[in-house]
Design an enzyme around this catalytic site. Structure first.
Site, PDB file in Angstrom:
ATOM      1  N   ARG A 107      -8.125  14.081  13.346  1.00 29.83           N
ATOM      2  CA  ARG A 107      -7.060  15.095  13.361  1.00 29.83           C
ATOM      3  C   ARG A 107      -6.908  15.687  14.762  1.00 29.83           C
ATOM      4  O   ARG A 107      -5.819  16.088  15.145  1.00 29.83           O
ATOM      5  CB  ARG A 107      -7.410  16.248  12.405  1.00 29.83           C
ATOM      6  CG  ARG A 107      -7.249  15.910  10.954  1.00 29.83           C
ATOM      7  CD  ARG A 107      -7.413  17.161  10.115  1.00 29.83           C
ATOM      8  NE  ARG A 107      -6.650  18.245  10.701  1.00 29.83           N
ATOM      9  CZ  ARG A 107      -6.927  19.531  10.584  1.00 29.83           C
ATOM     10  NH1 ARG A 107      -7.952  19.915   9.875  1.00 29.83           N
ATOM     11  NH2 ARG A 107      -6.180  20.443  11.154  1.00 29.83           N
TER      12      ARG A 107
ATOM     13  N   ILE B 244     -14.178  35.162  13.729  1.00 30.89           N
ATOM     14  CA  ILE B 244     -12.772  34.843  13.413  1.00 30.89           C
ATOM     15  C   ILE B 244     -12.614  34.321  11.980  1.00 30.89           C
ATOM     16  O   ILE B 244     -11.744  34.759  11.246  1.00 30.89           O
ATOM     17  CB  ILE B 244     -12.203  33.788  14.396  1.00 30.89           C
ATOM     18  CG1 ILE B 244     -12.418  34.231  15.847  1.00 30.89           C
ATOM     19  CG2 ILE B 244     -10.733  33.502  14.113  1.00 30.89           C
ATOM     20  CD1 ILE B 244     -11.522  35.321  16.346  1.00 30.89           C
TER      21      ILE B 244
ATOM     22  N   PRO C 179      -5.069  33.434   5.249  1.00 27.84           N
ATOM     23  CA  PRO C 179      -3.734  33.747   4.711  1.00 27.84           C
ATOM     24  C   PRO C 179      -2.657  33.697   5.794  1.00 27.84           C
ATOM     25  O   PRO C 179      -2.961  33.587   6.984  1.00 27.84           O
ATOM     26  CB  PRO C 179      -3.895  35.174   4.185  1.00 27.84           C
ATOM     27  CG  PRO C 179      -5.061  35.736   4.905  1.00 27.84           C
ATOM     28  CD  PRO C 179      -5.936  34.603   5.313  1.00 27.84           C
ATOM     29  N   VAL C 180      -1.373  33.790   5.357  1.00 25.97           N
ATOM     30  CA  VAL C 180      -0.267  33.783   6.326  1.00 25.97           C
ATOM     31  C   VAL C 180       0.566  35.059   6.188  1.00 25.97           C
ATOM     32  O   VAL C 180       1.743  35.075   6.495  1.00 25.97           O
ATOM     33  CB  VAL C 180       0.631  32.519   6.167  1.00 25.97           C
ATOM     34  CG1 VAL C 180      -0.079  31.285   6.682  1.00 25.97           C
ATOM     35  CG2 VAL C 180       1.082  32.342   4.731  1.00 25.97           C
ATOM     36  N   ASP C 181      -0.088  36.139   5.706  1.00 24.79           N
ATOM     37  CA  ASP C 181       0.640  37.388   5.465  1.00 24.79           C
ATOM     38  C   ASP C 181       1.312  37.942   6.727  1.00 24.79           C
ATOM     39  O   ASP C 181       2.385  38.533   6.664  1.00 24.79           O
ATOM     40  CB  ASP C 181      -0.305  38.440   4.865  1.00 24.79           C
ATOM     41  CG  ASP C 181      -1.547  38.648   5.723  1.00 24.79           C
ATOM     42  OD1 ASP C 181      -2.229  37.660   6.026  1.00 24.79           O
ATOM     43  OD2 ASP C 181      -1.824  39.800   6.107  1.00 24.79           O
ATOM     44  N   GLN C 182       0.695  37.720   7.886  1.00 24.60           N
ATOM     45  CA  GLN C 182       1.263  38.261   9.127  1.00 24.60           C
ATOM     46  C   GLN C 182       2.582  37.563   9.488  1.00 24.60           C
ATOM     47  O   GLN C 182       3.505  38.190   9.998  1.00 24.60           O
ATOM     48  CB  GLN C 182       0.275  38.121  10.293  1.00 24.60           C
ATOM     49  CG  GLN C 182      -1.021  38.878  10.089  1.00 24.60           C
ATOM     50  CD  GLN C 182      -0.781  40.365   9.857  1.00 24.60           C
ATOM     51  OE1 GLN C 182      -0.129  41.028  10.650  1.00 24.60           O
ATOM     52  NE2 GLN C 182      -1.282  40.870   8.742  1.00 24.60           N
TER      53      GLN C 182
ATOM     54  N   ARG D 236      -2.541  23.091   8.087  1.00 28.83           N
ATOM     55  CA  ARG D 236      -2.074  24.461   8.005  1.00 28.83           C
ATOM     56  C   ARG D 236      -0.983  24.804   9.028  1.00 28.83           C
ATOM     57  O   ARG D 236      -0.088  25.614   8.778  1.00 28.83           O
ATOM     58  CB  ARG D 236      -3.304  25.329   8.258  1.00 28.83           C
ATOM     59  CG  ARG D 236      -3.184  26.716   7.883  1.00 28.83           C
ATOM     60  CD  ARG D 236      -4.438  27.436   8.327  1.00 28.83           C
ATOM     61  NE  ARG D 236      -4.051  28.680   8.931  1.00 28.83           N
ATOM     62  CZ  ARG D 236      -3.672  29.726   8.261  1.00 28.83           C
ATOM     63  NH1 ARG D 236      -3.654  29.696   6.950  1.00 28.83           N
ATOM     64  NH2 ARG D 236      -3.294  30.821   8.863  1.00 28.83           N
TER      65      ARG D 236
ATOM     66  N   LYS E 181      -3.629  19.595  21.285  1.00 32.72           N
ATOM     67  CA  LYS E 181      -3.128  19.545  19.906  1.00 32.72           C
ATOM     68  C   LYS E 181      -2.459  20.868  19.537  1.00 32.72           C
ATOM     69  O   LYS E 181      -1.344  20.901  19.024  1.00 32.72           O
ATOM     70  CB  LYS E 181      -4.293  19.263  18.946  1.00 32.72           C
ATOM     71  CG  LYS E 181      -3.975  19.541  17.487  1.00 32.72           C
ATOM     72  CD  LYS E 181      -5.121  19.220  16.566  1.00 32.72           C
ATOM     73  CE  LYS E 181      -6.045  20.365  16.238  1.00 32.72           C
ATOM     74  NZ  LYS E 181      -5.454  21.428  15.406  1.00 32.72           N
ATOM     75  N   ASN E 182      -3.156  21.970  19.807  1.00 34.84           N
ATOM     76  CA  ASN E 182      -2.654  23.262  19.343  1.00 34.84           C
ATOM     77  C   ASN E 182      -1.447  23.761  20.143  1.00 34.84           C
ATOM     78  O   ASN E 182      -0.781  24.692  19.720  1.00 34.84           O
ATOM     79  CB  ASN E 182      -3.768  24.323  19.375  1.00 34.84           C
ATOM     80  CG  ASN E 182      -4.758  24.119  18.245  1.00 34.84           C
ATOM     81  OD1 ASN E 182      -4.552  23.257  17.390  1.00 34.84           O
ATOM     82  ND2 ASN E 182      -5.818  24.910  18.226  1.00 34.84           N
TER      83      ASN E 182
HETATM   84  C1  UD1 Z   1      -5.217  28.719  15.374  1.00 40.48           C
HETATM   85  C2  UD1 Z   1      -5.648  27.351  15.833  1.00 40.48           C
HETATM   86  C3  UD1 Z   1      -7.079  27.068  15.372  1.00 40.48           C
HETATM   87  C4  UD1 Z   1      -8.008  28.184  15.829  1.00 40.48           C
HETATM   88  C5  UD1 Z   1      -7.468  29.545  15.433  1.00 40.48           C
HETATM   89  C6  UD1 Z   1      -8.258  30.694  16.016  1.00 40.48           C
HETATM   90  C7  UD1 Z   1      -3.549  26.135  15.863  1.00 40.48           C
HETATM   91  C8  UD1 Z   1      -2.701  25.082  15.257  1.00 40.48           C
HETATM   92  N1  UD1 Z   1      -4.729  26.374  15.259  1.00 40.48           N
HETATM   93  O1  UD1 Z   1      -5.226  28.722  13.947  1.00 40.48           O
HETATM   94  O2  UD1 Z   1      -7.486  25.826  15.935  1.00 40.48           O
HETATM   95  O3  UD1 Z   1      -9.270  28.010  15.218  1.00 40.48           O
HETATM   96  O4  UD1 Z   1      -6.106  29.693  15.891  1.00 40.48           O
HETATM   97  O5  UD1 Z   1      -8.284  30.616  17.402  1.00 40.48           O
HETATM   98  O6  UD1 Z   1      -3.207  26.708  16.876  1.00 40.48           O
HETATM   99  N2  UD1 Z   1      -5.096  35.698   9.524  1.00 40.48           N
HETATM  100  C9  UD1 Z   1      -4.664  36.497   8.496  1.00 40.48           C
HETATM  101  N3  UD1 Z   1      -3.312  36.537   8.206  1.00 40.48           N
HETATM  102  C10 UD1 Z   1      -2.403  35.804   8.890  1.00 40.48           C
HETATM  103  C11 UD1 Z   1      -2.847  34.993   9.936  1.00 40.48           C
HETATM  104  C12 UD1 Z   1      -4.193  34.952  10.236  1.00 40.48           C
HETATM  105  O7  UD1 Z   1      -5.472  37.169   7.843  1.00 40.48           O
HETATM  106  O8  UD1 Z   1      -1.218  35.883   8.567  1.00 40.48           O
HETATM  107  C13 UD1 Z   1      -6.529  35.647   9.888  1.00 40.48           C
HETATM  108  C14 UD1 Z   1      -7.143  34.293   9.632  1.00 40.48           C
HETATM  109  O9  UD1 Z   1      -7.584  34.159   8.310  1.00 40.48           O
HETATM  110  C15 UD1 Z   1      -8.287  34.291  10.630  1.00 40.48           C
HETATM  111  C16 UD1 Z   1      -7.717  35.069  11.820  1.00 40.48           C
HETATM  112  O10 UD1 Z   1      -6.643  35.835  11.283  1.00 40.48           O
HETATM  113  O11 UD1 Z   1      -9.393  34.973  10.105  1.00 40.48           O
HETATM  114  C17 UD1 Z   1      -7.211  34.218  12.966  1.00 40.48           C
HETATM  115  O12 UD1 Z   1      -6.392  33.200  12.462  1.00 40.48           O
HETATM  116  P1  UD1 Z   1      -5.200  32.545  13.285  1.00 40.48           P
HETATM  117  O13 UD1 Z   1      -5.269  32.940  14.712  1.00 40.48           O
HETATM  118  O14 UD1 Z   1      -3.919  32.795  12.576  1.00 40.48           O
HETATM  119  O15 UD1 Z   1      -5.544  31.012  13.166  1.00 40.48           O
HETATM  120  P2  UD1 Z   1      -4.483  29.869  13.156  1.00 40.48           P
HETATM  121  O16 UD1 Z   1      -3.290  30.300  13.947  1.00 40.48           O
HETATM  122  O17 UD1 Z   1      -4.293  29.330  11.791  1.00 40.48           O
END
Ligand code: UD1
Length: 417
Positions: free
Chosen positions: A397, A327, A123-126, A93, A22-23
């Site tokens: 899902r 995480i 968040p998606v700030d990164q 997301r 899926k991912n």
């Molecule tokens: C992806 C996976 C999800 C998995 C996760 C961690 C997909 C579609 N989903 O989710 O199944 O559980 O990786 O391995 O691939 N964060 C920020 N700012 C950002 C981005 C992330 O603070 O801009 C934080 C998140 O809140 C979290 C951590 O970083 O605490 C890791 O998140 P991230 O790796 O981004 O998870 P996803 O990519 O959403």
């Protein structure tokens, strides 16, 4: 609303084929936005998240066809709307993954903020910071990210934390940027590497995927390509845990052991006999599982997406286990439901302490998120009596025909209304 009804106590045995990841599939579907030529993806899993992504891409103007052999062909020649609405993004997301490709190819995108979700703030700030550093003008208002640029420019990016979809979004955006982009502190997850393989087939110049530094030399345009999506390592891990918990013997076909090392190590600590031969992963468990400590971390360490399943395993293990979630800040919602089945779990902040019990007792429980639901299925497979799992749309899902696959291994499990 559909539910699953399980009667616990049967050991799993036989063979099962693991579906596509899926991912890995979700970002690849979005990568089709980077070219006007057709992109063909094989081994795409039949899941609700994939359907949601195809619905979103369809609204954007991507044409696609689906065939029986899990082949999806996408064509982004006639994109008409660079918009990802809230009602779709809030259900998944990963929809944020359309942002980088749309902005990079068309110079514009409007994507809803995903908002918080059950397992934390996320968040998606990164994603936003990286695109801004590449020259995008980004405004946030009314719950939307509105981004535009003439042409993205290569930049030197350092991510503040390891983000899987963040790395994927920026890597996709950089393929069509002017000049070189260096991204540091990138996610090393196998799904990032698989996406890079597809992008390279499309003509992208990418080095370092699978390490913590990815270098992308932007190109003028990308082409169509064909790619087979890697196997789902979380589905594979879930079936292996199920086998260990029921003291069974199962062969997994089409699974990738290299992507599962931390999980296989954990299962061996639990007492499982795990063998990998000719692409088949075989697990045999002859005694009650032993407690295994787990601490989640980015790849290659133990995946957060397997934490709930190991919580279920530890619920019936001999001994005490500590499970640390590093995480996501709120990923213990399954604890309450596992307790309803008789599990002895205490939570202190991001640490769960599990004292194994001899057996769990069936009850009605409620699925709260995707992997939490999986842990309840695992618990139901070993609980005494009839377990009913409500709200299984979460499970749909991310798991393809889970009840059919488990039933084919001998589990008593059925879907009912
Ligand atoms: C992806 C996976 C999800 C998995 C996760 C961690 C997909 C579609 N989903 O989710 O199944 O559980 O990786 O391995 O691939 N964060 C920020 N700012 C950002 C981005 C992330 O603070 O801009 C934080 C998140 O809140 C979290 C951590 O970083 O605490 C890791 O998140 P991230 O790796 O981004 O998870 P996803 O990519 O959403």
């Amino acid at each position: 609303m559909e539910k699953l009804v399980l009667n616990g106590g049967r050991e799993l045995s036989g063979g099962v084929t693991i579906s596509g990841s899926k991912n890995a599939a979700l970002p690849m579907l979005c990568a089709s936005l980077l070219t006007k030529e057709p992109v063909g993806l094989k081994n795409v899993p039949h899941l609700r998240d994939v359907t949601t992504m195809l619905t979103l891409l369809g609204q954007i103007g991507v044409e696609f066809s689906l065939s029986e052999q899990a082949l999806v062909v996408l064509n982004s020649a006639n994109v008409k709307s660079l918009f990802a609405p809230y009602d779709l993004v809030r259900t998944m997301r990963a929809s944020i993954l359309v942002l980088g490709p749309m902005l990079s190819r068309f110079g514009k995108a409007r994507v809803s903020l995903p908002g918080g979700c059950a397992i934390g703030q996320r968040p998606v700030d990164q994603h936003i910071k990286g695109l801004q550093a590449m020259g995008a003008e980004i405004e946030i208002g009314n719950g939307y990210i509105s981004a535009q640029c003439k042409k993205l420019k290569g930049a030197h990016l350092k991510m503040d934390m390891v983000s899987v979809t963040g790395t994927e979004n920026l890597m996709m955006a950089a393929t069509l940027a002017e000049g070189e982009t260096i991204i540091e502190n990138t996610a090393k997850e196998p799904e990032v590497v698989d996406l890079a393989h597809l992008l390279v087939k499309m003509g992208a110049k990418i080095n370092g995927a699978g390490t913590d530094k990815i270098v992308i030399e932007g190109v003028k345009g990308l082409y169509g390509a064909e790619h087979s999506v890697m196997p789902d390592r979380i589905e594979a891990g879930t079936f292996l845990v199920a086998t260990a918990m029921t003291q069974g013997a199962v062969d997994l076909y089409n699974a990738d052991p290299r992507s599962l090392k931390a999980v296989l190590d954990g299962l061996r600590k639990a007492g499982a006999d795990v063998e990998v031969r000719d692409g088949v992963i075989s697990l045999r468990q002859n005694q009650q599982v032993k407690a295994v400590n787990v601490s989640t971390a980015p790849f290659p360490d133990f995946p957060t997406d397997m934490q709930a399943q190991f919580m279920a395993l530890n619920s019936i293990a001999v001994g005490q286990a500590k499970i640390e979630e590093t995480i996501f800040e709120n990923r213990f919602m399954h604890v309450q439901e596992l307790r309803r089945l008789g599990a002895k779990i205490r939570v202190r902040g991001n640490l769960a302490i599990v004292d194994g019990v001899k057996c769990l007792e069936a009850a009605s429980v409620m699925a709260t998120d995707l992997r939490a639901s999986a842990s309840l299925v695992l618990a139901g497979l070993v609980a005494n009596g009839e377990t009913i799992i409500n709200r299984i749309y979460h499970l749909d899902r991310g798991y393809e025909r889970i009840e059919e696959k488990l039933a084919s291994l001998g589990a008593s499990i059925k879907r009912s209304n």
